[in-house]
Design an enzyme around this catalytic site. Sequence first.
Site, PDB file in Angstrom:
ATOM      1  N   LYS A  57       0.843  -1.202   0.000  1.00  8.81           N
ATOM      2  CA  LYS A  57       0.000   0.000   0.000  1.00  8.81           C
ATOM      3  C   LYS A  57       0.881   1.256   0.000  1.00  8.81           C
ATOM      4  O   LYS A  57       2.075   1.182   0.310  1.00  8.81           O
ATOM      5  CB  LYS A  57      -0.906  -0.026   1.233  1.00  8.81           C
ATOM      6  CG  LYS A  57      -0.164  -0.004   2.562  1.00  8.81           C
ATOM      7  CD  LYS A  57      -1.095  -0.344   3.728  1.00  8.81           C
ATOM      8  CE  LYS A  57      -0.354  -0.306   5.048  1.00  8.81           C
ATOM      9  NZ  LYS A  57      -1.161  -0.838   6.159  1.00  8.81           N
ATOM     10  N   TYR A 287      15.810  30.989   6.120  1.00 12.92           N
ATOM     11  CA  TYR A 287      14.649  31.723   6.645  1.00 12.92           C
ATOM     12  C   TYR A 287      14.687  31.829   8.160  1.00 12.92           C
ATOM     13  O   TYR A 287      14.927  30.831   8.843  1.00 12.92           O
ATOM     14  CB  TYR A 287      13.354  31.026   6.242  1.00 12.92           C
ATOM     15  CG  TYR A 287      13.085  31.032   4.763  1.00 12.92           C
ATOM     16  CD1 TYR A 287      12.971  32.233   4.051  1.00 12.92           C
ATOM     17  CD2 TYR A 287      12.922  29.835   4.059  1.00 12.92           C
ATOM     18  CE1 TYR A 287      12.719  32.230   2.686  1.00 12.92           C
ATOM     19  CE2 TYR A 287      12.666  29.825   2.701  1.00 12.92           C
ATOM     20  CZ  TYR A 287      12.567  31.029   2.019  1.00 12.92           C
ATOM     21  OH  TYR A 287      12.321  31.020   0.676  1.00 12.92           O
TER      22      TYR A 287
HETATM   23  C1  LIG Z   1      -0.449  -1.837   6.824  1.00 14.65           C
HETATM   24  C2  LIG Z   1      -1.026  -3.120   7.270  1.00 14.65           C
HETATM   25  C3  LIG Z   1      -0.186  -4.236   7.465  1.00 14.65           C
HETATM   26  C4  LIG Z   1       1.316  -4.165   7.394  1.00 14.65           C
HETATM   27  O1  LIG Z   1       1.840  -3.609   8.585  1.00 14.65           O
HETATM   28  P1  LIG Z   1       3.407  -3.556   8.890  1.00 14.65           P
HETATM   29  O2  LIG Z   1       3.492  -3.138  10.307  1.00 14.65           O
HETATM   30  O3  LIG Z   1       3.995  -2.502   7.982  1.00 14.65           O
HETATM   31  O4  LIG Z   1       3.958  -4.895   8.621  1.00 14.65           O
HETATM   32  C5  LIG Z   1      -0.805  -5.440   7.775  1.00 14.65           C
HETATM   33  N1  LIG Z   1      -2.149  -5.536   7.884  1.00 14.65           N
HETATM   34  C6  LIG Z   1      -2.961  -4.478   7.725  1.00 14.65           C
HETATM   35  C7  LIG Z   1      -4.425  -4.648   7.891  1.00 14.65           C
HETATM   36  C8  LIG Z   1      -2.425  -3.235   7.428  1.00 14.65           C
HETATM   37  O5  LIG Z   1      -3.245  -2.178   7.296  1.00 14.65           O
END
Ligand SMILES: *Cc1c(COP(=O)(O)O)cnc(C)c1O
Length: 395
Positions: A57, A287
Amino acid sequence: MLSHEQQTSIVSYPQCDTYAWYSQRAWVEIDLAALSHNVKQLRQLLSQKTQLMAVVKADAYGHGAVSVAKTVLESGASWLGVATVPEGIQLREAGIKPPILVLGAAQTTEQIHAIAHWELEPTLCSPKQALVFSDILETIDVDATLPVHVKLDTGMSRLGTNWQQAVEFIQLVERLPHLRIASIYSHLATADSPDPTIMNLQHQRFEDAIAQIKALGIEPPCLHFANSAGTLTNKALHYDMVRTGLAIYGHYPAEHLRHTVNLKPVMQVKARVTQVKNIAAGTGVSYGYRYIAPHDIRLAVVGIGYADGIPRNLSNKMQVLIRGQLVPQIGSITMDQIMLDVSNISDIQEGEVVTLLGQDRDRQITADDWANELGTISWEILCSFKHRLPRVAAD
Ligand SMILES: *Cc1c(COP(=O)(O)O)cnc(C)c1O
């Protein structure tokens, strides 16, 4: 460091696919060999029957979703996890065939049509959402059957139906036309904590819910529970699949999990020196003059700033690497540029490469270093780099 002559492929750069990365002022380097190594390390922790879902994602946590997906699938992952429908479509458009779970809650008609069309697999979080899916699928094709993933809330208080209502929820989904339960899953809230109390409570709730479902004669085809921290913490959480994000990118969810596997960071952030000048003692820099030179210094301007994802709150607090040496950043971080005190680097040249995150000779600056300074987590640091920075493959 990559030489100009090296032929390097662009991993992900929406503005222009064939842009010569080495002509850039700044870029993100992606080490696909490290990614592959990390997936293999994680696979070694898993039993043969446990599948590995690579969570890609948010553009693979900023690493470039398509090339990351292709690499992890070649290295032992068999599923992909995305947060949104468009993220799944992007992978399908790139020709990626393996199953893709949408971890977020899709519910609009357009999202459901797209899920069916692109053969993505949705998460079902509530009875209401299950009814909507079934109704809309009926309008698409009376013979359609969509694999769906039932989400239970065992204590995260985010998506999912409360574990105590799991049985009613599963029975409803089972009854509804057009839906086939492909898995039942839940998500851990505190797996990165050294104290396992809450994780164990969630585990117990999940076990209880599954036992009740099985008592009805329903055999869940696949169960999954663990994120990266859960995967590294306890084999009893692996079930039929784990959903690993952070760890495949080479970062540990917590210090106390470092001994578990050998992970290599996949991402490095680099930029070039664009101007060098001498600054007299007492001169203000950037700045707000938040830095005043305490003595004569040599200053370098580097072509990267907060619009590229360098957090402005690191102003006067971060260091970078040049020729393996730590160099302090000085003054406010600006939108497109930062300044360094390079007094200790002899004869620095414009065009020289600066490592903001990553390894240079025997020194390393990690996403955890930034996260600790900022009071945040490495996940957020990785996701923060903008698409103005091309993602280029390192080798
Ligand atoms: C993002 C997510 C993961 C992965 O989590 P990590 O801590 O990066 O391994 C697993 N399951 C769900 C439902 C997520 O939203």
